[in-house]
Enzyme design. Structure first.
Site, PDB file in Angstrom:
ATOM      1  N   ASP A   1       0.789  -1.183   0.054  1.00  0.00           N
ATOM      2  CA  ASP A   1       0.099  -0.025   0.107  1.00  0.00           C
ATOM      3  C   ASP A   1       0.741   1.326   0.058  1.00  0.00           C
ATOM      4  O   ASP A   1       0.188   2.216  -0.379  1.00  0.00           O
ATOM      5  CB  ASP A   1      -0.912   0.003   1.151  1.00  0.00           C
ATOM      6  CG  ASP A   1      -1.851  -1.096   1.291  1.00  0.00           C
ATOM      7  OD1 ASP A   1      -2.105  -1.782   0.054  1.00  0.00           O
ATOM      8  OD2 ASP A   1      -2.619  -1.239   2.336  1.00  0.00           O
TER       9      ASP A   1
ATOM     10  N   VAL B   1      -0.400  -9.618  -6.752  1.00  0.00           N
ATOM     11  CA  VAL B   1       1.001  -9.001  -6.557  1.00  0.00           C
ATOM     12  C   VAL B   1       1.657  -9.245  -5.403  1.00  0.00           C
ATOM     13  O   VAL B   1       2.755  -8.675  -5.361  1.00  0.00           O
ATOM     14  CB  VAL B   1       0.813  -7.603  -7.062  1.00  0.00           C
ATOM     15  CG1 VAL B   1       0.290  -7.458  -8.458  1.00  0.00           C
ATOM     16  CG2 VAL B   1       0.109  -6.953  -6.170  1.00  0.00           C
TER      17      VAL B   1
END
Length: 420
Positions: free
Chosen positions: A140, A307
């Site tokens: 993130d 991912v």
């Protein structure tokens, strides 16, 4: 130097990110070469809170070739050891039983906070000094590091996400269709913006672009449908929209509750954990396009799990090797209670107290700076409704016809999206 008598524990918390194994390898190799024992704690803090702890004594031979592997050989867990004083006590006592004198945690804000509270509890309640250092990890990219400094795993996730979106862009062009991609990012839009900008997506929508604490779902849909209409007016019948999942946390629960497809509990409260956000956006967007008589059906996809456990790219391989080395060097020098970073090509520990939000006691969240050069350039290359579009009589008339409205009706519906 001779560091005999020191035992270092490696603990992974939170979700996976490319490069975890290389931090494990880097710390282990450096610690072993300096005479330290190294223990790999399996499943984060979860097993340390029980009598069923699982520990792997790590050696150089075990970790020397794992630096290019995805995932975590120690696995990881979101278990929170700070839930109660008894849980903290159990975890600390288990670490003491193992002879642990130093801890390297690998994770995000929650993992860093847990390590900080464990060290504090050991010192204040038990009179023990357990030194810790945290290696910041999250795809993130929302930990409060200095501007321009990524968390490890982000660059790999961005590269792979961009590749997926570029493939979708080609499919959209070939088939004359639209895709809506929602990326992970529970609080910020770093990953969505990074992927969208790298792949030259048609539009990227992130929570930071909205003022205030809440976002109206209609506003998000109007930005997306407005971009589609503008693109059609430019004689393009295809595109890809990227959106950050963090948008959902700002949408009022009553708006979500009004959507038929949203699951609710017995009390009528929205089950956020059960929401497929890309599906919600797709249904609302397709419904809006259908209402205007625009013959386009948007397909949705979520990017995140694909991912998280990918093999790290060369950037993250080098980055995590450096961070792991720096984490051990910091502990070996007597340091504790810090997040390890690399700034100006120098290892720079940031004291945990400096990045804690006083209101929550946890690490602050780094949001996308919408005034930054990075964001301004990204936005410049997106297809969005802008003030100039409404000043052009030709373009306004064309967009109005596509939406089956009069120019005045189009301005009334979409003008606010462009800041009119």
């Amino acid at each position: 130097m001779n560091f005999k008598g020191n035992t270092l524990a490696l603990i992974c918390g939170g979700g996976p990110a490319p490069g975890i194994n290389n931090v494990i390898a880097s710390v282990t190799i450096e610690a072993r070469n300096n005479g330290w024992d190294v223990l790999g704690i399996c499943d984060g803090f979860s097993r340390l809170a029980t009598a069923n702890k699982r520990v792997i004594p790590l050696t150089i031979d075990m970790v020397s070739r794992i630096h290019t592997e995805g995932g975590s050989i120690l696995r990881t867990s979101r278990f929170n050891p700070t839930k109660s004083e008894q849980t903290l006590k159990t975890v600390v006592e288990n670490l003491v039983d193992l002879g642990v004198t130093h801890i390297v945690t690998i994770g995000g804000d929650d993992t860093a906070y847990a390590a900080y509270k464990l060290s504090e509890f050991a010192r204040e309640k038990l009179g023990l000094n357990i030194h810790f250092v945290h290696v910041p990890k999250t795809i993130d990219n929302d930990l409060p590091l200095p501007e321009g400094l990524p968390t490890f795993g982000f660059e790999t996730a961005r590269a792979l996400g961009a590749e997926l979106v570029m493939n979708l862009m080609e499919d959209a062009k070939t088939m004359g269709r639209w895709f809506l991609v929602v990326t992970m990012g529970r609080s910020s839009g770093h990953l969505a913006l990074g992927i969208g900008k790298s792949a030259s997506a048609t539009l990227t929508v992130i929570p930071e672009e909205f003022e205030g604490d809440t976002i109206c779902l209609k506003h998000i849909i109007d930005i997306m449908s407005g971009a589609i209409i503008k693109r059609l007016a430019l004689e393009k019948d295809h595109g890809v929209i990227v959106a950050a999942e963090g948008l959902i946390s700002k949408i009022p629960s009553q708006e979500l509750a009004a959507i038929d497809s949203i699951e609710k509990d017995d009390y009528g409260h929205v089950r956020y954990a059960e929401i497929n956000f890309s599906d919600v956006l797709k249904k609302q967007l397709n419904g809006e396009l259908k209402k205007m008589g625009i013959p386009i059906s948007v397909q949705n996809k979520e990017i995140g799990y694909e991912v998280r456990c990918a093999p790290p790219n060369p950037f993250d391989v080098e980055y995590t090797r450096n961070l792991g080395y720096g984490a051990f060097e910091f502990l070996a020098g007597g340091g504790t209670n810090a997040v390890i970073t690399i700034q100006n090509n120098q290892l720079t520990p940031i004291p945990f107290d400096e990045i804690v939000d006083p209101a929550t006691g946890k690490m602050r969240i780094r949001l996308v700076d919408t005034n930054s050069l990075q964001y301004r350039i990204a936005k410049e290359y997106m297809i969005r409704l802008e003030r100039g579009d409404f000043a052009s009589e030709f373009l306004l008339n064309k967009m109005s016809r596509i939406a089956n409205m009069t120019p005045q009706q189009f301005v009334e519906k979409y003008g606010y999206v462009a800041g009119l």
